[in-house]
Design a protein around this motif. Structure first.
Motif, PDB file in Angstrom:
ATOM      1  N   GLN A   1       0.844  -1.189   0.000  1.00  0.00           N
ATOM      2  CA  GLN A   1       0.000   0.000   0.000  1.00  0.00           C
ATOM      3  C   GLN A   1       0.882   1.242   0.000  1.00  0.00           C
ATOM      4  OE1 GLN A   1      -0.527  -2.416   2.574  1.00  0.00           O
ATOM      5  NE2 GLN A   1      -2.713  -2.754   2.753  1.00  0.00           N
ATOM      6  N   SER A   2       0.370   2.279  -0.645  1.00  0.00           N
ATOM      7  CA  SER A   2       1.096   3.553  -0.689  1.00  0.00           C
ATOM      8  C   SER A   2       0.087   4.694  -0.620  1.00  0.00           C
ATOM      9  CB  SER A   2       1.905   3.665  -1.993  1.00  0.00           C
ATOM     10  OG  SER A   2       1.036   3.768  -3.109  1.00  0.00           O
ATOM     11  N   ARG A   3       0.562   5.843  -0.245  1.00  0.00           N
ATOM     12  CA  ARG A   3      -0.301   7.029  -0.223  1.00  0.00           C
ATOM     13  C   ARG A   3      -0.813   7.311  -1.644  1.00  0.00           C
ATOM     14  NH1 ARG A   3      -3.739  10.114   2.450  1.00  0.00           N
ATOM     15  NH2 ARG A   3      -3.487  12.318   2.105  1.00  0.00           N
ATOM     16  N   PHE A   4       0.085   7.192  -2.636  1.00  0.00           N
ATOM     17  CA  PHE A   4      -0.297   7.389  -4.036  1.00  0.00           C
ATOM     18  C   PHE A   4      -1.454   6.461  -4.412  1.00  0.00           C
ATOM     19  CE2 PHE A   4       0.009   6.176  -8.513  1.00  0.00           C
ATOM     20  CZ  PHE A   4      -0.022   7.413  -9.133  1.00  0.00           C
ATOM     21  N   GLY A   5      -1.333   5.174  -4.075  1.00  0.00           N
ATOM     22  CA  GLY A   5      -2.368   4.207  -4.400  1.00  0.00           C
ATOM     23  C   GLY A   5      -3.665   4.459  -3.664  1.00  0.00           C
ATOM     24  N   SER A   6      -3.559   4.894  -2.396  1.00  0.00           N
ATOM     25  CA  SER A   6      -4.774   5.131  -1.613  1.00  0.00           C
ATOM     26  C   SER A   6      -5.576   6.311  -2.162  1.00  0.00           C
ATOM     27  CB  SER A   6      -4.432   5.356  -0.139  1.00  0.00           C
ATOM     28  OG  SER A   6      -3.820   6.609   0.054  1.00  0.00           O
ATOM     29  N   ILE A   7      -4.919   7.185  -2.906  1.00  0.00           N
ATOM     30  CA  ILE A   7      -5.603   8.333  -3.512  1.00  0.00           C
ATOM     31  C   ILE A   7      -6.014   8.027  -4.948  1.00  0.00           C
ATOM     32  CG2 ILE A   7      -5.310  10.732  -4.288  1.00  0.00           C
ATOM     33  CD1 ILE A   7      -3.476  11.095  -1.804  1.00  0.00           C
ATOM     34  N   THR A   8      -5.067   7.504  -5.742  1.00  0.00           N
ATOM     35  CA  THR A   8      -5.347   7.319  -7.173  1.00  0.00           C
ATOM     36  C   THR A   8      -6.295   6.163  -7.460  1.00  0.00           C
ATOM     37  OG1 THR A   8      -3.318   6.027  -7.428  1.00  0.00           O
ATOM     38  CG2 THR A   8      -3.213   8.381  -8.018  1.00  0.00           C
ATOM     39  N   ASP A   9      -6.261   5.098  -6.657  1.00  0.00           N
ATOM     40  CA  ASP A   9      -7.137   3.960  -6.920  1.00  0.00           C
ATOM     41  C   ASP A   9      -8.614   4.356  -6.853  1.00  0.00           C
ATOM     42  OD1 ASP A   9      -7.514   1.011  -7.367  1.00  0.00           O
ATOM     43  OD2 ASP A   9      -8.508   1.224  -5.425  1.00  0.00           O
ATOM     44  N   PRO A  10      -9.078   4.982  -5.742  1.00  0.00           N
ATOM     45  CA  PRO A  10     -10.494   5.369  -5.739  1.00  0.00           C
ATOM     46  C   PRO A  10     -10.818   6.458  -6.760  1.00  0.00           C
ATOM     47  CG  PRO A  10      -9.429   6.047  -3.683  1.00  0.00           C
ATOM     48  CD  PRO A  10      -8.448   5.224  -4.452  1.00  0.00           C
ATOM     49  N   LEU A  11      -9.844   7.338  -7.056  1.00  0.00           N
ATOM     50  CA  LEU A  11     -10.094   8.368  -8.072  1.00  0.00           C
ATOM     51  C   LEU A  11     -10.244   7.744  -9.461  1.00  0.00           C
ATOM     52  CD1 LEU A  11      -7.835  11.352  -6.948  1.00  0.00           C
ATOM     53  CD2 LEU A  11     -10.319  11.154  -6.798  1.00  0.00           C
ATOM     54  N   ALA A  12      -9.417   6.725  -9.749  1.00  0.00           N
ATOM     55  CA  ALA A  12      -9.536   6.029 -11.036  1.00  0.00           C
ATOM     56  C   ALA A  12     -10.904   5.363 -11.150  1.00  0.00           C
ATOM     57  CB  ALA A  12      -8.421   4.991 -11.184  1.00  0.00           C
ATOM     58  N   ASP A  13     -11.346   4.750 -10.052  1.00  0.00           N
ATOM     59  CA  ASP A  13     -12.671   4.118 -10.043  1.00  0.00           C
ATOM     60  C   ASP A  13     -13.766   5.154 -10.263  1.00  0.00           C
ATOM     61  OD1 ASP A  13     -11.315   1.800  -9.422  1.00  0.00           O
ATOM     62  OD2 ASP A  13     -11.822   1.847  -7.288  1.00  0.00           O
ATOM     63  N   LYS A  14     -13.671   6.276  -9.538  1.00  0.00           N
ATOM     64  CA  LYS A  14     -14.687   7.334  -9.652  1.00  0.00           C
ATOM     65  C   LYS A  14     -14.709   7.908 -11.061  1.00  0.00           C
ATOM     66  CE  LYS A  14     -16.540   7.488  -5.594  1.00  0.00           C
ATOM     67  NZ  LYS A  14     -17.868   6.910  -5.476  1.00  0.00           N
ATOM     68  N   LEU A  15     -13.533   8.100 -11.650  1.00  0.00           N
ATOM     69  CA  LEU A  15     -13.463   8.662 -12.997  1.00  0.00           C
ATOM     70  C   LEU A  15     -14.109   7.718 -14.014  1.00  0.00           C
ATOM     71  CD1 LEU A  15     -12.520  10.954 -14.823  1.00  0.00           C
ATOM     72  CD2 LEU A  15     -10.296   9.808 -14.983  1.00  0.00           C
ATOM     73  N   LEU A  16     -13.803   6.429 -13.904  1.00  0.00           N
ATOM     74  CA  LEU A  16     -14.404   5.461 -14.829  1.00  0.00           C
ATOM     75  C   LEU A  16     -15.921   5.417 -14.660  1.00  0.00           C
ATOM     76  CD1 LEU A  16     -14.147   3.234 -16.970  1.00  0.00           C
ATOM     77  CD2 LEU A  16     -13.796   1.609 -15.091  1.00  0.00           C
ATOM     78  N   LEU A  17     -16.384   5.391 -13.413  1.00  0.00           N
ATOM     79  CA  LEU A  17     -17.833   5.376 -13.170  1.00  0.00           C
ATOM     80  C   LEU A  17     -18.497   6.664 -13.641  1.00  0.00           C
ATOM     81  CD1 LEU A  17     -18.375   3.619  -9.735  1.00  0.00           C
ATOM     82  CD2 LEU A  17     -19.318   2.976 -11.951  1.00  0.00           C
ATOM     83  N   PHE A  18     -17.838   7.808 -13.399  1.00  0.00           N
ATOM     84  CA  PHE A  18     -18.389   9.085 -13.855  1.00  0.00           C
ATOM     85  C   PHE A  18     -18.563   9.081 -15.368  1.00  0.00           C
ATOM     86  CE2 PHE A  18     -17.562  13.275 -15.698  1.00  0.00           C
ATOM     87  CZ  PHE A  18     -18.632  13.987 -15.186  1.00  0.00           C
ATOM     88  N   VAL A  19     -17.517   8.670 -16.074  1.00  0.00           N
ATOM     89  CA  VAL A  19     -17.562   8.639 -17.540  1.00  0.00           C
ATOM     90  C   VAL A  19     -18.653   7.673 -18.013  1.00  0.00           C
ATOM     91  CG1 VAL A  19     -16.264   7.831 -19.563  1.00  0.00           C
ATOM     92  CG2 VAL A  19     -15.186   9.383 -17.936  1.00  0.00           C
ATOM     93  N   ALA A  20     -18.711   6.496 -17.382  1.00  0.00           N
ATOM     94  CA  ALA A  20     -19.721   5.506 -17.780  1.00  0.00           C
ATOM     95  C   ALA A  20     -21.125   6.058 -17.560  1.00  0.00           C
ATOM     96  CB  ALA A  20     -19.520   4.212 -16.992  1.00  0.00           C
ATOM     97  N   LEU A  21     -21.368   6.633 -16.381  1.00  0.00           N
ATOM     98  CA  LEU A  21     -22.706   7.169 -16.093  1.00  0.00           C
ATOM     99  C   LEU A  21     -23.052   8.328 -17.021  1.00  0.00           C
ATOM    100  CD1 LEU A  21     -22.681   7.075 -12.184  1.00  0.00           C
ATOM    101  CD2 LEU A  21     -23.860   5.502 -13.745  1.00  0.00           C
ATOM    102  N   LEU A  22     -22.090   9.220 -17.259  1.00  0.00           N
ATOM    103  CA  LEU A  22     -22.336  10.360 -18.143  1.00  0.00           C
ATOM    104  C   LEU A  22     -22.709   9.896 -19.544  1.00  0.00           C
ATOM    105  CD1 LEU A  22     -22.332  13.395 -18.796  1.00  0.00           C
ATOM    106  CD2 LEU A  22     -19.864  13.182 -19.245  1.00  0.00           C
TER     107      LEU A  22
END
Length: 189
Positions: free
Chosen positions: A57-78
């Protein structure tokens, strides 16, 4: 290269999958969009498993992993809303909820210091249901026609979990704020 970077590289690759996902959705190539969405989902599970199993685990991963998920879901929903496959109500409620959460967490971080982002159980359910809805809509479009009542019912369940988790996060944010204010008051006396 250290193997401990592998979860972060998988997360970065997931971000790069968003561009072809957008392309295929816009082109109406739903089977390809579904395959990319599935690959992104598997990669999300894999990077999390590797990070936890090997303590990478890393600070980078703890931030980017959920952001990557949110971005993909945002794009899919949009894009699914633009194409009329899901309701705009769902898109706006999910988006506004996420904006409020991220804005509040960012404000808290800059006002009081580091803020640990930990999703609540209802938020995890909400995300899982959003992913399920996107998968079912893509399956409906690519392979198998489903009863619209199933997808509509799932949308209403997700809207409900969005609202409940949003209110829960507002309550948690208020509690954290009051705790910080109390600590400031105690330390200034």
């Amino acid at each position: 290269m250290s193997l401990s970077l592998l979860p972060n590289l998988i997360t970065i690759l997931r971000v790069f999958l968003i561009a072809p996902f957008i392309w295929y959705l816009l082109q109406g190539s739903y089977e390809n969009a579904l395959i990319i969405f599935l690959i992104a989902g598997i990669s999300d599970g894999l990077d999390g498993l590797l990070a936890k199993q090997f303590k990478w685990q890393s600070r980078f991963g703890s931030i980017t992993d959920p952001l990557a998920d949110k971005l993909l879901l945002f794009v899919a929903l949009l894009l699914l809303a633009v194409k009329g496959h899901i309701s705009w109500n769902l898109f706006w409620i999910a988006t506004i909820r996420d904006i409020v959460i991220v804005t509040g967490a960012t404000w808290f971080h800059f006002k009081y210091g580091r803020f640990e982002m930990r999703p609540s159980l209802i938020s995890k359910w909400n995300t899982a249901l959003l992913i399920l809805l996107v998968l079912l809509v893509l399956i409906n479009l690519a392979w198998y026609s489903m009863d619209p009542l199933i997808l509509d019912g799932l949308e209403w369940i997700i809207i409900t979990t969005c609202l409940i988790s949003g209110i829960h996060y507002l309550w948690l944010g208020r509690q954290a704020y009051l705790e910080q204010k109390s600590q400031q008051t105690s330390s200034s006396v």
